[in-house]
Design a protein around this motif. Structure first.
Motif, PDB file in Angstrom:
ATOM      1  N   ASP A  25       0.822  -1.210   0.000  1.00  0.00           N
ATOM      2  CA  ASP A  25       0.000   0.000   0.000  1.00  0.00           C
ATOM      3  C   ASP A  25       0.857   1.261   0.000  1.00  0.00           C
ATOM      4  OD1 ASP A  25      -2.232  -1.616   0.051  1.00  0.00           O
ATOM      5  OD2 ASP A  25      -2.676  -1.269   2.175  1.00  0.00           O
ATOM      6  N   THR A  26       1.951   1.219   0.726  1.00  0.00           N
ATOM      7  CA  THR A  26       2.841   2.372   0.807  1.00  0.00           C
ATOM      8  C   THR A  26       3.533   2.621  -0.530  1.00  0.00           C
ATOM      9  OG1 THR A  26       3.192   1.951   3.162  1.00  0.00           O
ATOM     10  CG2 THR A  26       4.784   3.380   2.065  1.00  0.00           C
ATOM     11  N   ALA A  29       1.043   4.297  -2.685  1.00  0.00           N
ATOM     12  CA  ALA A  29       0.883   5.696  -2.272  1.00  0.00           C
ATOM     13  C   ALA A  29       2.051   6.542  -2.767  1.00  0.00           C
ATOM     14  CB  ALA A  29       0.766   5.790  -0.752  1.00  0.00           C
ATOM     15  N   GLU A  32       1.582   7.212  -6.487  1.00  0.00           N
ATOM     16  CA  GLU A  32       0.528   8.201  -6.715  1.00  0.00           C
ATOM     17  C   GLU A  32       0.979   9.598  -6.318  1.00  0.00           C
ATOM     18  OE1 GLU A  32      -2.868   6.743  -4.585  1.00  0.00           O
ATOM     19  OE2 GLU A  32      -3.074   5.004  -5.912  1.00  0.00           O
ATOM     20  N   ARG A  54       2.317   4.584   8.596  1.00  0.00           N
ATOM     21  CA  ARG A  54       1.045   3.919   8.290  1.00  0.00           C
ATOM     22  C   ARG A  54       0.716   2.885   9.362  1.00  0.00           C
ATOM     23  NH1 ARG A  54      -1.980   3.020   3.298  1.00  0.00           N
ATOM     24  NH2 ARG A  54      -0.536   4.497   2.388  1.00  0.00           N
TER      25      ARG A  54
END
Length: 96
Positions: A25-26, A29, A32, A54
């Protein structure tokens, strides 16, 4: 050493699946935020720092501050300024 292994070194009690999910997920991120397709090798320390943040926020999503028994805690929104400055090195502008 992989980013997942580094995260587990910082947080020994973290489960393998949780560490892998947080790193995944990191990384997304990071891509993005920086508008990039791939993560440069030299950015791996930033990925781990973002993953620790996180992880530390798990269970307190949406919480701005809390108080109990005369003690209070407040939480930052987003990422710390110093981390954002370091991420700026990898940011790419979007073109239309």
């Amino acid at each position: 050493m992989s980013a997942t292994d580094k995260l587990k070194a910082y947080i020994p009690e973290i489960q393998n699946a949780t560490a892998a999910a947080i790193i995944e997920d990191t990384e997304q991120a990071f891509k993005e935020l920086c508008n990039v397709e791939a993560i440069p090798d030299e950015a791996s320390s930033l990925i781990v720092e973002m993953a620790v943040i996180r992880y530390n926020r798990l269970g307190s999503e949406g919480l701005a501050s809390q108080g109990y028994s005369g003690a209070s805690e407040s939480f930052i929104n987003g990422l710390p300024d110093d981390l954002l400055r370091r991420l700026g090195k990898y940011r790419r502008l979007k073109t239309l």
